[in-house]
Design a protein around this motif. Structure first.
Motif, PDB file in Angstrom:
ATOM      1  N   ALA A  29      46.904 107.954 -35.707  1.00 32.85           N
ATOM      2  CA  ALA A  29      46.482 108.551 -34.439  1.00 32.85           C
ATOM      3  C   ALA A  29      45.193 109.068 -34.471  1.00 32.85           C
ATOM      4  O   ALA A  29      44.595 108.912 -33.280  1.00 32.85           O
ATOM      5  CB  ALA A  29      47.513 109.703 -34.129  1.00 32.85           C
ATOM      6  N   GLU A  30      44.501 109.261 -35.567  1.00 29.97           N
ATOM      7  CA  GLU A  30      43.094 109.847 -35.701  1.00 29.97           C
ATOM      8  C   GLU A  30      42.222 108.443 -35.911  1.00 29.97           C
ATOM      9  O   GLU A  30      40.935 108.610 -36.010  1.00 29.97           O
ATOM     10  CB  GLU A  30      42.673 110.995 -36.712  1.00 29.97           C
ATOM     11  N   LYS A  31      42.630 107.469 -36.339  1.00 29.41           N
ATOM     12  CA  LYS A  31      41.984 106.368 -36.902  1.00 29.41           C
ATOM     13  C   LYS A  31      41.019 105.987 -35.696  1.00 29.41           C
ATOM     14  O   LYS A  31      41.581 105.716 -34.728  1.00 29.41           O
ATOM     15  CB  LYS A  31      42.809 105.047 -37.366  1.00 29.41           C
ATOM     16  N   GLU A  32      39.626 105.797 -36.167  1.00 36.37           N
ATOM     17  CA  GLU A  32      38.756 105.389 -34.990  1.00 36.37           C
ATOM     18  C   GLU A  32      38.836 103.703 -34.771  1.00 36.37           C
ATOM     19  O   GLU A  32      38.780 103.000 -35.693  1.00 36.37           O
ATOM     20  CB  GLU A  32      37.302 105.712 -35.721  1.00 36.37           C
ATOM     21  N   ILE A  33      38.516 103.384 -33.638  1.00 41.90           N
ATOM     22  CA  ILE A  33      38.682 101.929 -33.349  1.00 41.90           C
ATOM     23  C   ILE A  33      37.893 101.688 -31.973  1.00 41.90           C
ATOM     24  O   ILE A  33      37.434 102.931 -31.448  1.00 41.90           O
ATOM     25  CB  ILE A  33      40.224 101.426 -32.909  1.00 41.90           C
ATOM     26  N   GLU A  34      37.490 100.610 -31.736  1.00 47.18           N
ATOM     27  CA  GLU A  34      36.472 100.141 -30.473  1.00 47.18           C
ATOM     28  C   GLU A  34      37.354 100.030 -29.470  1.00 47.18           C
ATOM     29  O   GLU A  34      38.317  99.487 -29.614  1.00 47.18           O
ATOM     30  CB  GLU A  34      35.515  98.921 -30.854  1.00 47.18           C
ATOM     31  N   GLY A  35      36.841 100.698 -28.445  1.00 44.62           N
ATOM     32  CA  GLY A  35      37.709 100.498 -27.123  1.00 44.62           C
ATOM     33  C   GLY A  35      37.158 101.767 -26.016  1.00 44.62           C
ATOM     34  O   GLY A  35      35.982 102.555 -26.575  1.00 44.62           O
ATOM     35  N   THR A  36      37.776 101.914 -25.280  1.00 44.26           N
ATOM     36  CA  THR A  36      37.570 102.876 -24.179  1.00 44.26           C
ATOM     37  C   THR A  36      37.712 104.183 -24.711  1.00 44.26           C
ATOM     38  O   THR A  36      37.037 105.212 -24.567  1.00 44.26           O
ATOM     39  CB  THR A  36      38.398 102.794 -22.984  1.00 44.26           C
ATOM     40  N   PHE A  37      38.480 104.614 -25.668  1.00 41.35           N
ATOM     41  CA  PHE A  37      38.794 105.829 -26.590  1.00 41.35           C
ATOM     42  C   PHE A  37      38.610 105.370 -27.805  1.00 41.35           C
ATOM     43  O   PHE A  37      39.045 104.483 -28.365  1.00 41.35           O
ATOM     44  CB  PHE A  37      40.056 106.347 -26.271  1.00 41.35           C
ATOM     45  N   SER A  38      38.105 106.322 -28.638  1.00 41.29           N
ATOM     46  CA  SER A  38      37.844 106.209 -29.992  1.00 41.29           C
ATOM     47  C   SER A  38      39.166 106.076 -30.928  1.00 41.29           C
ATOM     48  O   SER A  38      39.092 105.818 -31.912  1.00 41.29           O
ATOM     49  CB  SER A  38      36.874 107.201 -30.462  1.00 41.29           C
ATOM     50  N   SER A  39      40.155 106.765 -30.634  1.00 45.60           N
ATOM     51  CA  SER A  39      41.338 106.880 -31.271  1.00 45.60           C
ATOM     52  C   SER A  39      42.629 106.944 -30.341  1.00 45.60           C
ATOM     53  O   SER A  39      42.418 107.472 -29.270  1.00 45.60           O
ATOM     54  CB  SER A  39      41.353 107.968 -32.419  1.00 45.60           C
ATOM     55  N   ILE A  40      43.744 106.692 -31.035  1.00 49.64           N
ATOM     56  CA  ILE A  40      44.952 107.306 -30.292  1.00 49.64           C
ATOM     57  C   ILE A  40      45.107 108.939 -29.697  1.00 49.64           C
ATOM     58  O   ILE A  40      45.249 109.105 -28.702  1.00 49.64           O
ATOM     59  CB  ILE A  40      46.158 106.833 -30.680  1.00 49.64           C
ATOM     60  N   LEU A  41      44.653 109.567 -30.764  1.00 48.47           N
ATOM     61  CA  LEU A  41      44.599 111.087 -30.459  1.00 48.47           C
ATOM     62  C   LEU A  41      43.652 111.389 -29.398  1.00 48.47           C
ATOM     63  O   LEU A  41      43.972 112.256 -28.547  1.00 48.47           O
ATOM     64  CB  LEU A  41      43.977 111.935 -31.673  1.00 48.47           C
ATOM     65  N   GLU A  42      42.349 110.613 -29.106  1.00 52.42           N
ATOM     66  CA  GLU A  42      41.431 110.955 -28.023  1.00 52.42           C
ATOM     67  C   GLU A  42      42.199 110.575 -26.616  1.00 52.42           C
ATOM     68  O   GLU A  42      42.087 111.126 -25.826  1.00 52.42           O
ATOM     69  CB  GLU A  42      40.238 110.355 -28.187  1.00 52.42           C
ATOM     70  N   VAL A  43      43.028 109.313 -26.606  1.00 51.64           N
ATOM     71  CA  VAL A  43      43.899 109.097 -25.502  1.00 51.64           C
ATOM     72  C   VAL A  43      44.794 110.162 -24.942  1.00 51.64           C
ATOM     73  O   VAL A  43      44.827 110.581 -24.000  1.00 51.64           O
ATOM     74  CB  VAL A  43      44.482 107.721 -25.593  1.00 51.64           C
ATOM     75  N   VAL A  44      45.652 110.706 -25.909  1.00 52.61           N
ATOM     76  CA  VAL A  44      46.562 111.821 -25.701  1.00 52.61           C
ATOM     77  C   VAL A  44      45.996 113.285 -25.425  1.00 52.61           C
ATOM     78  O   VAL A  44      46.410 113.865 -24.506  1.00 52.61           O
ATOM     79  CB  VAL A  44      47.212 112.285 -27.198  1.00 52.61           C
TER      80      VAL A  44
END
Length: 162
Positions: A29-44
């Motif tokens: 959930a905390e793993k950084e990826i490229e996209g609109t949000f930097s991680s699943i946790l950021e979306v949550v």
């Protein structure tokens, strides 16, 4: 709830997704990826912020004041299982719906910082909250696939058949 807005679907879909994320290896959930949000946790955290902002606004608080006061860092990080988020949302929604019976208060006047003041039917705002959640659950599903993990079926029809 009466009308076309199915708030139970929203809480079911969130709970189902968050339970699925909880089964993944620690740290996903905390793993950084490229996209609109930097991680699943950021979306949550964003989903939590906006759900609480809109629901408290429906409850009579000012949009700007609420948005500034919601503590996404503490709440989202406190429960990586996300169960607290679902429980808090369900509790708040149930309280608000009892307080704001759609027969008594069909619309409320909302002030948005970018779009001004306008009266909105409560059902329209709740529809927006559900639609917003659907959009961002899709973000999370795409992020899971990007990270090499399967998503979970969350379409409304799956909720209806459960």
């Amino acid at each position: 709830m009466k009308g076309s807005v199915d708030t139970a679907y929203h809480t079911w879909a969130n709970a189902t997704l968050f339970a699925h994320v909880q089964t993944l290896p620690e740290g996903i959930a905390e793993k950084e990826i490229e996209g609109t949000f930097s991680s699943i946790l950021e979306v949550v955290k964003h989903m939590y912020l906006m759900d609480m902002t809109w629901l408290k606004t429906i409850d009579g608080e000012e949009f700007i004041t609420v948005k500034a006061s919601v503590d996404t860092e503490k709440e989202a990080l406190r429960s990586v299982s996300f169960q607290d988020l679902v429980t808090l949302y369900e509790s708040f929604l149930n309280k608000s719906l009892k307080k704001l019976s759609l027969e008594e208060k069909k619309s409320i006047e909302l002030t948005h910082p970018a779009y001004g003041t306008k009266p909105w039917p409560v059902e329209t705002i709740l529809g927006h909250v559900i639609n917003h959640g659907t959009y961002h659950r899709g973000n999370i599903s795409a992020m899971l696939h990007q990270l090499g993990y399967a998503g979970v079926p969350l379409d409304y029809i799956y909720y209806l058949y459960r």
